[in-house]
Design an enzyme around this catalytic site. Sequence first.
Site, PDB file in Angstrom:
ATOM      1  N   TRP A 299       0.839  -1.211   0.000  1.00  0.00           N
ATOM      2  CA  TRP A 299       0.000   0.000   0.000  1.00  0.00           C
ATOM      3  C   TRP A 299       0.875   1.262   0.000  1.00  0.00           C
ATOM      4  O   TRP A 299       0.546   2.278  -0.582  1.00  0.00           O
ATOM      5  CB  TRP A 299      -0.917   0.045   1.234  1.00  0.00           C
ATOM      6  CG  TRP A 299      -2.237  -0.632   1.031  1.00  0.00           C
ATOM      7  CD1 TRP A 299      -2.572  -1.875   1.458  1.00  0.00           C
ATOM      8  CD2 TRP A 299      -3.414  -0.107   0.387  1.00  0.00           C
ATOM      9  NE1 TRP A 299      -3.872  -2.157   1.112  1.00  0.00           N
ATOM     10  CE2 TRP A 299      -4.417  -1.095   0.460  1.00  0.00           C
ATOM     11  CE3 TRP A 299      -3.713   1.102  -0.248  1.00  0.00           C
ATOM     12  CZ2 TRP A 299      -5.693  -0.914  -0.067  1.00  0.00           C
ATOM     13  CZ3 TRP A 299      -4.988   1.287  -0.783  1.00  0.00           C
ATOM     14  CH2 TRP A 299      -5.951   0.291  -0.691  1.00  0.00           C
ATOM     15  N   TRP A 328     -18.380  21.903   3.767  1.00  0.00           N
ATOM     16  CA  TRP A 328     -17.902  21.367   5.044  1.00  0.00           C
ATOM     17  C   TRP A 328     -18.417  22.207   6.197  1.00  0.00           C
ATOM     18  O   TRP A 328     -18.738  23.389   6.022  1.00  0.00           O
ATOM     19  CB  TRP A 328     -16.372  21.349   5.075  1.00  0.00           C
ATOM     20  CG  TRP A 328     -15.757  20.532   3.989  1.00  0.00           C
ATOM     21  CD1 TRP A 328     -15.064  20.999   2.907  1.00  0.00           C
ATOM     22  CD2 TRP A 328     -15.789  19.107   3.849  1.00  0.00           C
ATOM     23  NE1 TRP A 328     -14.649  19.948   2.112  1.00  0.00           N
ATOM     24  CE2 TRP A 328     -15.090  18.776   2.664  1.00  0.00           C
ATOM     25  CE3 TRP A 328     -16.339  18.070   4.612  1.00  0.00           C
ATOM     26  CZ2 TRP A 328     -14.913  17.460   2.224  1.00  0.00           C
ATOM     27  CZ3 TRP A 328     -16.167  16.761   4.174  1.00  0.00           C
ATOM     28  CH2 TRP A 328     -15.465  16.470   2.985  1.00  0.00           C
ATOM     29  N   ASN A 363      -3.867   1.376  12.689  1.00  0.00           N
ATOM     30  CA  ASN A 363      -4.475   1.614  11.374  1.00  0.00           C
ATOM     31  C   ASN A 363      -6.003   1.594  11.392  1.00  0.00           C
ATOM     32  O   ASN A 363      -6.657   2.446  10.795  1.00  0.00           O
ATOM     33  CB  ASN A 363      -3.953   0.581  10.370  1.00  0.00           C
ATOM     34  CG  ASN A 363      -4.524   0.810   8.983  1.00  0.00           C
ATOM     35  OD1 ASN A 363      -4.358   1.874   8.405  1.00  0.00           O
ATOM     36  ND2 ASN A 363      -5.235  -0.181   8.465  1.00  0.00           N
ATOM     37  N   TRP A 404      -6.354   9.373   4.200  1.00  0.00           N
ATOM     38  CA  TRP A 404      -7.444  10.337   4.391  1.00  0.00           C
ATOM     39  C   TRP A 404      -8.377  10.342   3.192  1.00  0.00           C
ATOM     40  O   TRP A 404      -9.599  10.390   3.351  1.00  0.00           O
ATOM     41  CB  TRP A 404      -6.887  11.737   4.682  1.00  0.00           C
ATOM     42  CG  TRP A 404      -6.591  11.880   6.149  1.00  0.00           C
ATOM     43  CD1 TRP A 404      -5.397  11.652   6.769  1.00  0.00           C
ATOM     44  CD2 TRP A 404      -7.533  12.201   7.188  1.00  0.00           C
ATOM     45  NE1 TRP A 404      -5.533  11.825   8.125  1.00  0.00           N
ATOM     46  CE2 TRP A 404      -6.823  12.166   8.411  1.00  0.00           C
ATOM     47  CE3 TRP A 404      -8.887  12.521   7.205  1.00  0.00           C
ATOM     48  CZ2 TRP A 404      -7.445  12.436   9.645  1.00  0.00           C
ATOM     49  CZ3 TRP A 404      -9.496  12.787   8.422  1.00  0.00           C
ATOM     50  CH2 TRP A 404      -8.784  12.747   9.621  1.00  0.00           C
TER      51      TRP A 404
END
Length: 494
Positions: A299, A328, A363, A404
């Site tokens: 990854w 937002w 994680n 993210w």
Amino acid sequence: GAVVHWFKMDLRCNDNRALALASEKAKEAGVPLICMYIVSPQDYEAHLRSPVRVDFMLRTLQVLQEDLAKLDIPLYVEMVEKRKKVPDRILELMEEWGASHLFANMEYEVDELRREAHMVHDLSENGKAFEVVHDTCVVPPGRLHSGSGNQYAVYSPWFRSWVAHIHENLDLLELYEPPGKNPEDARKKFKKLFDCKIPDAPKNKQLSQEEKKRFRALWPPGEHAATDRLAKFCEEKIGKYKEKRNIPSDDGTSSLSVHLSSGTISARTCVRTARNRNKTKKLDGGIEGIQTWISEVAWRDFYKHVLVHWPFVCMNKPFKPEYSNISWSYDEDHFQRWCEGRTGFPIVDAAMRQLNHVGYMHNRCRMIVASFLSKDLLIDWRKGERYFMEHLVDGDFASNNGGWGFSASVGVDPQPYFRIFNPLLQSEKFDPEGEYIRKWVPELKDLDDKEIHDPYGRGAKDKVKKTGYPEQIVEHKEVRDRALSAYKEGIESG
Ligand code: FAD
């Protein structure tokens, strides 16, 4: 004359490609090798390098300096305040040392690539060569293409191609030897460089005495610590990695990210070492724990490849442009509570407190808190991305940005935006006995295994109130609907 290796995010002697090439070149030319590291406070600021990470790195430089000294190789460290001045200063130093060749491993973030492209040009105008080489990824970016010739934007087919490519090019896993000893006169010739002291952290990146004590006990620096950790992980844990990797209370992962991000170990060495323990020698076969771990290390490569192919992700833009128009929420109180671990959602709070206390987060919890910030609180994921970088000991632009983007559904190969983590269910599934919560939110430690996931909702109200633990700052069901509409509207207007 001399040959210079410029250390950046590759703070190790073993299996360091540019360093090995520099050493070879120096030997060939019969001149000494000089190693160099530039501390640039402005650069650290611009790239949000956390104080705990800077501390880890400076301590690592100390180890590196000692190791190199045994080979009669100096490690010269200098602080250059302004990042724009770094290339000129390097040229000046090379002039001073009579050096003709500079070597470095490539970094793929836009600023670094630009800087290095200019340096190749400027150094050559001054009669010097600058070789910047691929090293940090197991498979160099640019090598893998889908059937139609495009870069993959989805991990699974990319991973199959990554595995096949390595199987066909096993030299990608070969070890680069550490540098050879310098000629005897190097110490005399470059005495001043051997006397160089590792500087203290820049003013804006200093830790308090208490923090130093805390973090230093947790994160032993340097490549020997990294190699030991890898060996121990392979010996004791890798076999069970598949079952254990998602349980935050279980120390079932390698904790090597701090080393991979500072380059005290190479991804190549990680993959080679794990593969060697697998009888089949196939990266996608044999012992499941080993396969799974290798696919996680992959990854890291994946997100770096993404950065190279879509460099605009370095510029605060979502990978998916249609997600640029989400309205937002700018609720500062909510954001602060998220940062401090006072949201009233125990699993979220435990995770944020772990981050603040040790500079690291499991994680699974990174995904939970990222989803919570961007979906439940509807706060711009970039604020969370930034907070992570400012606090992680393993902060890495590509992995952090990728993580993210994945969790906020704006990135490459994301979760679909309508799949919103339910913090309560995540908590019950991955911390069933509340062990992780009890560790990081000690005021909840006396609640039973059911109450602990939702203290106010499950009859423990009076007990919890006394501890000062807050009530939930939002109602998941409600804000879930808010997120769904905000994402939908954002995409439709995008
Ligand atoms: P292990 O499970 O032992 O995995 C081994 C190595 O594989 C890791 O050290 C890491 O280098 C790599 N790796 C594992 N998972 C991932 C992943 N999902 N993405 C990329 N690489 C991975 N990792 C960072 O190194 N730096 C970051 O700044 C970072 N930010 C993240 C932010 C979010 C929102 C998310 C969801 C993930 C982030 N990750 C980041 C990935 C991952 O959480 C950490 O690499 C992992 O938790 C580190 O623990 P470990 O070394 O024990 O990992």
